[in-house]
Design a protein around this motif. Sequence first.
Motif, PDB file in Angstrom:
ATOM      1  N   LEU A 256       0.893  -1.171  -0.011  1.00  0.00           N
ATOM      2  CA  LEU A 256       0.023   0.009  -0.002  1.00  0.00           C
ATOM      3  C   LEU A 256       0.969   1.140  -0.035  1.00  0.00           C
ATOM      4  CD1 LEU A 256      -2.669  -1.239   2.597  1.00  0.00           C
ATOM      5  CD2 LEU A 256      -2.718  -1.318   0.240  1.00  0.00           C
ATOM      6  N   ILE A 257       0.755   1.971  -0.761  1.00  0.00           N
ATOM      7  CA  ILE A 257       1.336   3.503  -1.257  1.00  0.00           C
ATOM      8  C   ILE A 257       0.377   4.389  -1.058  1.00  0.00           C
ATOM      9  CG2 ILE A 257       3.124   4.597  -2.432  1.00  0.00           C
ATOM     10  CD1 ILE A 257       4.225   1.886  -1.932  1.00  0.00           C
ATOM     11  N   GLU A 258       0.638   5.385  -0.015  1.00  0.00           N
ATOM     12  CA  GLU A 258      -0.218   6.451   0.163  1.00  0.00           C
ATOM     13  C   GLU A 258       0.626   7.760   0.241  1.00  0.00           C
ATOM     14  OE1 GLU A 258      -2.907   5.690   3.365  1.00  0.00           O
ATOM     15  OE2 GLU A 258      -3.822   3.974   2.729  1.00  0.00           O
ATOM     16  N   ASP A 259       0.263   8.899  -0.456  1.00  0.00           N
ATOM     17  CA  ASP A 259       0.993   9.879  -0.465  1.00  0.00           C
ATOM     18  C   ASP A 259       2.336   9.880  -0.739  1.00  0.00           C
ATOM     19  OD1 ASP A 259      -1.309  11.674   0.109  1.00  0.00           O
ATOM     20  OD2 ASP A 259      -1.174  11.295   2.041  1.00  0.00           O
ATOM     21  N   GLY A 260       2.702   8.859  -1.804  1.00  0.00           N
ATOM     22  CA  GLY A 260       4.129   8.486  -2.166  1.00  0.00           C
ATOM     23  C   GLY A 260       4.811   7.722  -1.036  1.00  0.00           C
ATOM     24  N   ARG A 261       4.071   7.166  -0.016  1.00  0.00           N
ATOM     25  CA  ARG A 261       4.934   6.627   1.020  1.00  0.00           C
ATOM     26  C   ARG A 261       4.184   5.230   1.175  1.00  0.00           C
ATOM     27  NH1 ARG A 261       8.279   7.411   5.239  1.00  0.00           N
ATOM     28  NH2 ARG A 261       8.272   5.937   7.061  1.00  0.00           N
ATOM     29  N   ALA A 262       5.295   3.928   1.628  1.00  0.00           N
ATOM     30  CA  ALA A 262       4.605   2.660   1.969  1.00  0.00           C
ATOM     31  C   ALA A 262       4.181   2.950   3.344  1.00  0.00           C
ATOM     32  CB  ALA A 262       5.920   1.613   1.968  1.00  0.00           C
ATOM     33  N   VAL A 263       2.831   2.381   3.361  1.00  0.00           N
ATOM     34  CA  VAL A 263       2.157   2.441   4.680  1.00  0.00           C
ATOM     35  C   VAL A 263       1.618   0.951   5.074  1.00  0.00           C
ATOM     36  CG1 VAL A 263       1.431   4.779   4.353  1.00  0.00           C
ATOM     37  CG2 VAL A 263      -0.023   2.771   3.598  1.00  0.00           C
ATOM     38  N   GLY A 264       1.920  -0.039   4.339  1.00  0.00           N
ATOM     39  CA  GLY A 264       1.434  -1.501   4.823  1.00  0.00           C
ATOM     40  C   GLY A 264       1.064  -2.279   3.504  1.00  0.00           C
ATOM     41  N   VAL A 265       0.378  -3.257   3.639  1.00  0.00           N
ATOM     42  CA  VAL A 265       0.012  -4.196   2.869  1.00  0.00           C
ATOM     43  C   VAL A 265      -1.302  -4.800   2.804  1.00  0.00           C
ATOM     44  CG1 VAL A 265       2.698  -5.097   2.964  1.00  0.00           C
ATOM     45  CG2 VAL A 265       0.702  -6.311   3.947  1.00  0.00           C
ATOM     46  N   ARG A 266      -1.653  -5.346   1.690  1.00  0.00           N
ATOM     47  CA  ARG A 266      -2.987  -6.124   1.428  1.00  0.00           C
ATOM     48  C   ARG A 266      -2.768  -7.563   1.185  1.00  0.00           C
ATOM     49  NH1 ARG A 266      -5.382  -2.551  -1.550  1.00  0.00           N
ATOM     50  NH2 ARG A 266      -4.949  -3.813  -3.682  1.00  0.00           N
ATOM     51  N   LEU A 267      -3.403  -8.574   1.581  1.00  0.00           N
ATOM     52  CA  LEU A 267      -3.182  -9.971   1.342  1.00  0.00           C
ATOM     53  C   LEU A 267      -4.235 -10.100   0.145  1.00  0.00           C
ATOM     54  CD1 LEU A 267      -2.915 -11.785   4.831  1.00  0.00           C
ATOM     55  CD2 LEU A 267      -1.143 -10.627   3.327  1.00  0.00           C
ATOM     56  N   ARG A 268      -4.077 -11.350  -0.437  1.00  0.00           N
ATOM     57  CA  ARG A 268      -5.096 -11.887  -1.294  1.00  0.00           C
ATOM     58  C   ARG A 268      -6.340 -12.068  -0.346  1.00  0.00           C
ATOM     59  NH1 ARG A 268      -2.990 -15.509  -6.293  1.00  0.00           N
ATOM     60  NH2 ARG A 268      -2.048 -13.597  -7.440  1.00  0.00           N
ATOM     61  N   GLY A 269      -7.315 -11.731  -0.609  1.00  0.00           N
ATOM     62  CA  GLY A 269      -8.841 -11.791   0.360  1.00  0.00           C
ATOM     63  C   GLY A 269      -9.042 -10.691   0.868  1.00  0.00           C
ATOM     64  N   GLY A 270      -8.097  -9.406   0.816  1.00  0.00           N
ATOM     65  CA  GLY A 270      -8.423  -8.110   1.407  1.00  0.00           C
ATOM     66  C   GLY A 270      -7.978  -7.597   2.692  1.00  0.00           C
ATOM     67  N   GLU A 271      -7.372  -8.803   3.513  1.00  0.00           N
ATOM     68  CA  GLU A 271      -6.955  -8.637   4.730  1.00  0.00           C
ATOM     69  C   GLU A 271      -5.884  -7.345   4.611  1.00  0.00           C
ATOM     70  OE1 GLU A 271      -5.891 -10.841   8.927  1.00  0.00           O
ATOM     71  OE2 GLU A 271      -5.784 -11.648   7.031  1.00  0.00           O
ATOM     72  N   GLU A 272      -6.006  -6.237   5.285  1.00  0.00           N
ATOM     73  CA  GLU A 272      -5.027  -5.139   5.645  1.00  0.00           C
ATOM     74  C   GLU A 272      -4.048  -5.124   6.690  1.00  0.00           C
ATOM     75  OE1 GLU A 272      -6.016  -1.457   3.823  1.00  0.00           O
ATOM     76  OE2 GLU A 272      -6.828  -2.116   2.190  1.00  0.00           O
ATOM     77  N   PHE A 273      -2.637  -4.815   6.779  1.00  0.00           N
ATOM     78  CA  PHE A 273      -1.928  -4.609   7.862  1.00  0.00           C
ATOM     79  C   PHE A 273      -1.058  -3.091   7.535  1.00  0.00           C
ATOM     80  CE2 PHE A 273      -2.353  -8.985   7.498  1.00  0.00           C
ATOM     81  CZ  PHE A 273      -2.876  -9.579   8.861  1.00  0.00           C
ATOM     82  N   ARG A 274      -1.154  -2.344   8.571  1.00  0.00           N
ATOM     83  CA  ARG A 274      -0.500  -1.050   8.487  1.00  0.00           C
ATOM     84  C   ARG A 274       1.066  -1.187   9.194  1.00  0.00           C
ATOM     85  NH1 ARG A 274      -3.186   3.091   5.373  1.00  0.00           N
ATOM     86  NH2 ARG A 274      -4.901   1.956   4.615  1.00  0.00           N
ATOM     87  N   SER A 275       1.937  -0.273   8.540  1.00  0.00           N
ATOM     88  CA  SER A 275       3.167  -0.308   9.132  1.00  0.00           C
ATOM     89  C   SER A 275       3.932   1.051   8.837  1.00  0.00           C
ATOM     90  CB  SER A 275       4.019  -1.707   8.869  1.00  0.00           C
ATOM     91  OG  SER A 275       4.439  -1.503   7.534  1.00  0.00           O
ATOM     92  N   ASP A 276       4.991   1.578   9.524  1.00  0.00           N
ATOM     93  CA  ASP A 276       5.770   2.618   9.007  1.00  0.00           C
ATOM     94  C   ASP A 276       6.840   1.794   8.231  1.00  0.00           C
ATOM     95  OD1 ASP A 276       4.420   4.384  10.777  1.00  0.00           O
ATOM     96  OD2 ASP A 276       5.733   3.693  12.599  1.00  0.00           O
ATOM     97  N   VAL A 277       7.101   0.682   8.049  1.00  0.00           N
ATOM     98  CA  VAL A 277       8.109  -0.051   7.281  1.00  0.00           C
ATOM     99  C   VAL A 277       7.745  -1.181   6.593  1.00  0.00           C
ATOM    100  CG1 VAL A 277      10.534  -1.161   7.465  1.00  0.00           C
ATOM    101  CG2 VAL A 277      10.037   0.888   8.417  1.00  0.00           C
ATOM    102  N   VAL A 278       7.856  -1.344   5.505  1.00  0.00           N
ATOM    103  CA  VAL A 278       7.630  -2.493   4.675  1.00  0.00           C
ATOM    104  C   VAL A 278       8.931  -2.943   4.017  1.00  0.00           C
ATOM    105  CG1 VAL A 278       6.411  -3.607   2.709  1.00  0.00           C
ATOM    106  CG2 VAL A 278       5.032  -1.863   4.140  1.00  0.00           C
TER     107      VAL A 278
END
Length: 565
Positions: A256-278
């Motif tokens: 997941l990229i928001e405002d030019g920054r990596a903010v997390g990931v999305r799994l197949r199936g739709g589950e999302e996790f947020r983080s400062d570092v990927v």
Amino acid sequence: MTQTATPSTATPEAGPETWDAIVVGAGPGGLTTAAYLAANDQRVLVLEANQVVGGSTQVFRRAGNKFEFDVGTHYVGECGPGGRMQTALSGLSLTERITWLRQNPEGHCRIMVPGTTFHTPTGWDTYLERLIAAFPDEEKGLRRCVRILRIISAGEEPRLKPWMLLRWGLRPITKLMDACGLSADAQAVILAENGDYTWPPYRTPAVMHGGLLHHYLQDGAYYPRGGGQVIGAHLTDVIQSYGGTVRTKSRVERILIEDGRAVGVRLRGGEEFRSDVVVAAGDYKLTWTELVGDEHLTRKLRKRLANLEMTQPMFAVYVALDVDLRERDTPPLAWVWPNNDVDGYYREVEAGRCPEQMPVGISCPTAKDPEGTHSAPPGYSTLELVSWAPKEHAFWNVDADPMDGAEYGRDEEYRRLKDELTERVLDTASLMIPDLRERMVFCEASTPMTQERFTLTSDGSCYGIAPLLKNLGPFRPKVTTHIPGLFLGGASTEFMFGINATIWGGMKTAGVILGRDLEQEVKDGAVFVDEAKLTEITEDWDPLLASKPGSVIRRAARRRPRANA
């Protein structure tokens, strides 16, 4: 003894769960990065698409768990005291839990080319002596060639290195050997272990091949006691013992990229996790083209990806024999070439063909680790026979994407090709073990399609991007990226490929993320893990089950008795 993954606490009402760092891919590089981050007070989530962690260091079992095979852990250099492996593991309190068995220093690898059998020793001086003994009429050329390789790759005569790098190091290894007047047989012996990076010599810079030779010649070759799976198992234990979570069967669909920054990931199936570092520790090409997406790439990166070449993929055959090869003169490691035309074989594979005669690397875990817990019962031996083959789906009659679960395994043409190449590999291996087929009680093969399916790698490559000059040294991808918060890990980064390099690189990547020189801290004596917090290793501990977070570990270890002296 049990080992369970930390359950997710997120709920739809609470929104995505937040972590300090998310690592995508649980190969040795990704796991080492995650372990160092977790041990330095970072809340870490590791996501792995496969059901077992470890990447190419994992194992699998067959015949009712009677036999165990390594996918890619065959031999590793720089594992002795003071080596890069021991340094990287020491900061995690794993030097006693992951122990490295040194293979025969008098000759850790047997090289067989027509008319010549050569045993690769420890030490450049001994290596040169044996080359001269094998090819006495070529002494002058051998001395010149080896001296140049030592200067550009082993750090000898440092004042001459810049000149030698420009004159020879950046040119193909074949140009250097031709200039030294070496015969095809002598060249084949020097090049025989280039299957450790599966790239044609005529396209490989001399400094690259010299570096491979130095990796083993400086301190010999090693194998982890208990097989490759112990690496992933113990790194996972560190992560989870320090509050992190390792999830298998969790394929990331998007970073997941928001405002030019990596903010997390999305799994197949739709589950999302947020983080400062990927940390994207999987395939370099797929990270950008699929997980990040074209809209977030720079023009320079798009151009690089469009022309990016990957190393040639492996074709592997796994064999069990009803004889203990320790009772014979069979070496634990060997490279067997049925002819001396190394480049010729690569040219055929690059053209999408597979020659009748295939070179084969032979690895015997039951000989490398005589007391291994699961490799085979007493009186049996296991072998991993590796070669390389075309990457094109059309060659294998596969018209869908193996990464998306394409059903190709029952296709008649695919099975015919697989069986045909298996027989060619067995033909070459029989040059060293003449009664191989007679003593064989199990045989299974994997293709480049298998590698794509299970490790999600472009073109089924085991070693990442090709070791061309434009992909080495300062031109190799850095772990930092143009996207804040997104870092790279694994085989295609500046820290190079191979088990030693990716574990070392995992420590270095964690240091970049933390803004610290972890390498120097560890060399100065820092240990970030209290071993008392790690899982107790008892007789029923099984590294394979420990590498499937959430599994219950109850299987008793089967130990192989030592061979009688």
